[in-house]
Design an enzyme around this catalytic site. Structure first.
Site, PDB file in Angstrom:
ATOM      1  N   HIS A 106     -31.264 -98.441 -73.273  1.00  0.00           N
ATOM      2  CA  HIS A 106     -32.695 -98.156 -73.164  1.00  0.00           C
ATOM      3  C   HIS A 106     -33.503 -99.034 -74.118  1.00  0.00           C
ATOM      4  CE1 HIS A 106     -30.813 -95.436 -76.005  1.00  0.00           C
ATOM      5  NE2 HIS A 106     -31.960 -95.055 -76.508  1.00  0.00           N
ATOM      6  N   GLY A 128     -27.050 -98.301 -70.010  1.00  0.00           N
ATOM      7  CA  GLY A 128     -28.095 -97.300 -69.847  1.00  0.00           C
ATOM      8  C   GLY A 128     -27.483 -95.923 -69.766  1.00  0.00           C
ATOM      9  N   ASN A 159     -30.611 -94.380 -86.585  1.00  0.00           N
ATOM     10  CA  ASN A 159     -32.022 -94.061 -86.841  1.00  0.00           C
ATOM     11  C   ASN A 159     -32.269 -92.565 -86.897  1.00  0.00           C
ATOM     12  OD1 ASN A 159     -32.188 -93.175 -84.138  1.00  0.00           O
ATOM     13  ND2 ASN A 159     -32.920 -95.175 -83.412  1.00  0.00           N
ATOM     14  N   SER A 179       4.814 -93.447 -63.211  1.00  0.00           N
ATOM     15  CA  SER A 179       4.483 -92.614 -62.055  1.00  0.00           C
ATOM     16  C   SER A 179       3.638 -93.396 -61.053  1.00  0.00           C
ATOM     17  CB  SER A 179       3.691 -91.374 -62.485  1.00  0.00           C
ATOM     18  OG  SER A 179       4.481 -90.492 -63.248  1.00  0.00           O
ATOM     19  N   GLU A 212      -9.018 -92.336 -69.989  1.00  0.00           N
ATOM     20  CA  GLU A 212      -9.386 -92.978 -68.730  1.00  0.00           C
ATOM     21  C   GLU A 212     -10.776 -93.614 -68.743  1.00  0.00           C
ATOM     22  OE1 GLU A 212      -8.191 -89.819 -68.846  1.00  0.00           O
ATOM     23  OE2 GLU A 212      -6.125 -90.226 -68.202  1.00  0.00           O
ATOM     24  N   GLN A 219      -3.107 -81.928 -60.929  1.00  0.00           N
ATOM     25  CA  GLN A 219      -2.610 -83.298 -60.808  1.00  0.00           C
ATOM     26  C   GLN A 219      -2.948 -83.928 -59.457  1.00  0.00           C
ATOM     27  OE1 GLN A 219      -0.439 -84.152 -63.825  1.00  0.00           O
ATOM     28  NE2 GLN A 219      -1.538 -82.264 -64.302  1.00  0.00           N
TER      29      GLN A 219
END
Lengths: 614, 614
Positions: free
Chosen positions: A71, A117, A179, A341, A362, A423
């Site tokens: 921003h 953002g 800040n 896996s 993740e 899962q």
């Protein structure tokens, strides 16, 4: 530091403040006070510390800057104006529909790599770029990430912090603009910069606390950061929101508010003083890009299976990715501690210099992938389909960033069996369809899985491949092709009463249902809709026309947003009858076959449905 | 500790190991080695440290236990067997489709509050329960959360860690089982328990390091945790995966693997020795629940607007939530530092004892909400719709947990304007539709917004309300009702050529289009589909039958998974023509009106579409 340098940089910082205020007042929206706390930092970076060529945004040796606190975009644009990259007049077009200077930075702009953002993502992206420099390209460029203090509450930041230390990314330099305030109130730690330093240090970073409005301290910290040999550096800068304007500095209630034109704007500009004439600045230029040989990309080795052989598509992903790695040196693999896996480990075993373990984190897995993609690599980002939802916002932003990133989610559907619903990926098709520009692919056997891995590598943009846990029979010849947007008609006749459309595990259920229905005298057309987005509308319409305008979809996914709704959307305007079978209710543990039956998507369920309709 | 106590607890720990191995071997799947590292910890908790009544799972004064490392479910079930809550024979039904002892715990089980198995969520849920005890119910119960070491890489854990310290949750006790390994390899920090302690301390927790197989140390730590006055405690336990069995202990390659029946199982059971007969244990019982007066719930004050008045639905949410707070003491509000944008601040101003600021940490925002819901509260969890994707996995798991939680996403669609795409919720309808059991509501004016807030409070389950930023006219009378699953026909005649279905901002565009089309001699039916899930199928089918079987949907959302596909799914099997207007492409900054037009969902776009079709 020469007094001259400090003076020039301070003047430029003030210019940045003036520009930020003027542009947001003109736009009637934006976050000027957020820009004003970081003006010295950005000045020090853009006009001294960063090594980049303002004439050449594409020099791969440029230092990278990520405005994680997106921003503060007007501040970034102001820096470009002061650097001569854009004009000061351009700044007045901020946030207009016909201007690329958007409210938050997006890569429509040549100097922006990634859209920001959504707070807390920039550091992960920086990790990806730093990994690229240090381990892949062996390049000297540094990565600077500017964050707000409030945004460090976001867990994704700490995922990046941990991994950056783990990989010794000394070319990554973060700056936190403390800040003291978030959007709606004081941040959790206020001005307690020691708390920030303690936490980053505990995670293994070097930390340097500075007065964020003292140019000499900032320059010293940036210099110090450059010499850290074995760990990333976090500069913790104490600042004031709205710095430089009497009625704004450190005052609440001005977040996200432009200064109204008229008396208040006049006062603000008076407080700051006029723009200093554009004093020349000197940044170190990076070396010119060395002539890089085009990467040697060869053909991907073909699948090597027997029709009828039983193998899981997740295994096809693993072997396909390994072969792709052999053929294309740009392919990088990232995984979230499930490589045994997802079978990303097959790539790791052959190309461990291009595999990066991302641990159970993740959000950073995806952010790092985005960063790598912006350095020209082709990252394959893998975990369980269900756990990709953990990175939902990073995935969302990757689309806005138009990242060339390939997601692969394994263990889709109830067919994973006994591990149970935590899962199971049951909403991933919805998640990845609802990304502008994405392709969504769902191979039904290992041949298709290998082929689609190769396909997405040459597709420019976001791709998602969904893989399954159970073994299913090979149904395609090794030389079968799977173009994006295509489909396969596997069974058909002149007297088909309905078309069954499926993919993955349910395609095999559909094939079983086909056989049972044929015995009962009902002929059906079977389509493998391996390309869920874009769908093969033409084939669907033709099939409908040939089979009583009756389509039945079957998916190992919740009813919303998946394969069924993709088909519906494709044929919607034609008034075709579509019957949707999908996972009903909250699934549970059990054997895969039992779960397919209990949740309405087994061969028997398909047979029942067809008989009910026909 | 009496030698007796330690001996008994060690015996029980060994029993837990035996049970874990036997049940997973019987099931043929599961994570025995993960169970075995935490056996002493769980024994100490369940048979000594926790204060609970094994005969009464509903006593609100019970200490709470959350198995954040959900794949250790067999260990939890074993503890119940040893506590007499279930039988040892029940354990042999682990993971079967007809058994509630699922692969990962779900609240089908009476002693499980929340589903776990997606790592890194348990601590947030614990934060919610601890907040409830300390600030709301003023109850003495403690909350224990058992995590794995690998899972502490997840950022959501650090969001919870930060907030728990901020709120001084001394009734929250975490335990990290540092067995050095994740799923596919060594964890980031291996056995460096000091690193864990340093990091939790830096965030303001008390930390106690223990040998996780030394019962006396564990008991000492749990006692110490109970006396900490002003901060939460993290016990960092060094353990070995597969502890107690020679060929498993601290060996790689056994994660998620049951021990095969036959020689290996025999050896394992021999190493552990026989189950000790069920020695009695004594846990402190919590006080009997005091007779709690039924909460005084009164009628929610009605909306008080004038038809035609312009106000944003996000404002209607704010005022509606405040009124709901007046009426219902169970309602709690949580927000992610955007309360002055979502307008949750209106609730905070009247009920600040029931408002909790969650800062910029949406995963913990949601997890805390889940925890509160499991303590009988009705949490409203608010942030920008776009940022709810940051908590995608926590939201996914909330459905599996069947949590009574209300999500509210503001700033949906391109209609937010100049802030641009990073702030726009464009996939939230897809995300919340694809949750089993959810309802999804999209008010078109402030009357509807207020009414729907009251509706979802009495709906048992997950609800999502989508609010908009721009002001739109009030179109409903203050006494209008909005039942879940309903819709409103706003314009109709006997000669309608098509039905336009919309909600929120695009409903007002549809009403404008209606007027323009009428001038051009085309009559259309207008439906406000404020209930996106479940949809009012009956009304849709009737409308289609009355209007040439032609429906046009318009939504401020991507084309996938939203209102259009909800309509499609409802009418799919009837062969009705549906034309879908939705946000095309990646949006950008600009004025709201310009963006609606540019992205295909303005009144003009609707008019064009109708004329094209009719």
């Amino acid at each position: 530091m020469t007094e001259n340098l400090t003076t020039v940089l301070k003047q430029k910082a003030n210019n940045l403040r003036v520009h930020s205020i003027i542009s947001t007042s003109e736009a009637g929206s934006g976050h000027p006070t957020t820009c004003m706390s970081a003006a010295e930092i950005v000045s020090a970076l853009f006009f001294h510390a960063m090594r980049y060529d303002p004439q050449d945004s594409h020099n791969p040796n440029n230092d990278r800057f990520i405005l994680s606190k997106g921003h503060a975009a007007p501040l970034l644009y102001a820096a470009w104006a002061e650097a001569g990259i854009i004009s000061a007049e351009d700044l007045l077009t901020l946030r207009r529909i016909d201007s690329d200077l958007e409210g938050h930075p997006t890569p429509r702009l040549e100097w922006v790599d990634v859209a920001t953002g959504s707070l807390g993502q920039g550091l992960s992206i920086g990790v990806g770029m730093a990994i690229n420099a240090k381990y892949l390209d062996k390049s000297d460029f540094r990565v600077y990430v500017l964050m707000g203090d409030g945004e460090t509450a976001a867990g994704g930041v700490w995922e990046a912090v941990a991994l950056a230390a783990h990989y010794g990314l000394n070319n990554l330099i973060g700056i936190v603009d403390v800040n003291g305030f978030g959007q709606s109130q004081q941040s959790m730690y206020g001005f307690d910069t020691d708390s920030y330093c303690r936490r980053f240090e505990a995670f293994g970073w070097k930390t340097i606390g500075v007065d964020g409005h003292n140019m000499d301290e900032i320059l010293g910290a940036l210099n110090g950061a450059k010499t850290t040999a074995d760990r990333p550096t976090m500069i913790v800068a104490k600042t004031f929101k709205g710095r430089g304007v009497s009625f704004l500095e450190n005052k609440q209630g001005w977040h996200g508010k432009p200064i109204p034109k008229g008396e208040q704007l006049d006062t603000a500009l008076k407080d700051l003083g006029p723009i200093s004439p554009n004093s020349s600045f000197q940044t170190e230029k990076p070396p010119a890009p060395s002539p890089v040989a085009e990467p040697r990309i060869s053909a991907v080795g073909p699948p090597e299976y027997q029709i009828g052989e039983e193998e899981a598509t997740r295994n096809g992903y693993g072997s396909g990715l390994a072969k792709l790695g052999d053929a294309n040196p740009l392919v990088i693999a990232l995984d979230g501690d499930v490589k045994n896996s997802t079978y990303t480990e097959q790539f790791m075993e052959k190309h461990d210099d291009r595999y990066f373990e991302m641990f159970i984190a993740e959000q950073n897995l995806v952010g790092t992938g985005i960063g790598l993609s912006k350095c020209g690599k082709i990252p394959f980002v893998s975990t369980f389909a269900a756990f990709l939802t953990r990175a939902g916002d990073h995935v969302r932003m990757s689309a806005i960033s138009q990242a060339n990133i390939k997601y692969v989610g394994s263990h889709c559907g109830v067919s994973i069996g006994e591990d149970g619903p935590s899962q199971m990926g049951l909403e991933d098709l919805a998640m990845f369809r609802a990304l502008p520009g994405s392709v969504v692919l769902y191979p039904s056997d290992v041949v298709a899985a290998e082929r689609l891995v190769a396909e997405v590598a040459v597709y420019e943009g976001i791709a998602y491949i969904r893989t399954s846990r159970p073994k299913t029979p090979v149904i395609y010849a090794n030389d079968e092709q799977f173009p994006i947007g295509g489909s396969k008609i596997l069974r058909f006749s002149d007297s088909d009463q309905a078309t069954i459309i499926a993919a993955g595990v349910t395609l095999h259920e559909a094939l079983k249902a086909y056989g049972q229905l044929k015995v009962d005298g009902i002929s059906t057309r079977i389509i493998d809709l391996y390309s869920v987005k874009p769908v093969d509308t033409k084939t669907l319409l033709n099939a409908a026309a040939a089979t009583n305008n009756t389509l039945i979809t079957v998916e190992d996914h919740y009813p919303e947003g998946g394969l069924g709704e993709a088909v519906l959307s494709a044929v919607a305007s034609e008034g075709i009858e579509v019957h949707k079978l999908a996972v009903n209710g909250i699934p549970r543990s059990g054997k895969a076959d039992e779960l397919l039956e209990a949740h309405g998507i087994s061969a028997a369920c398909i047979v029942r449905k067809v008989k009910e309709i026909c």
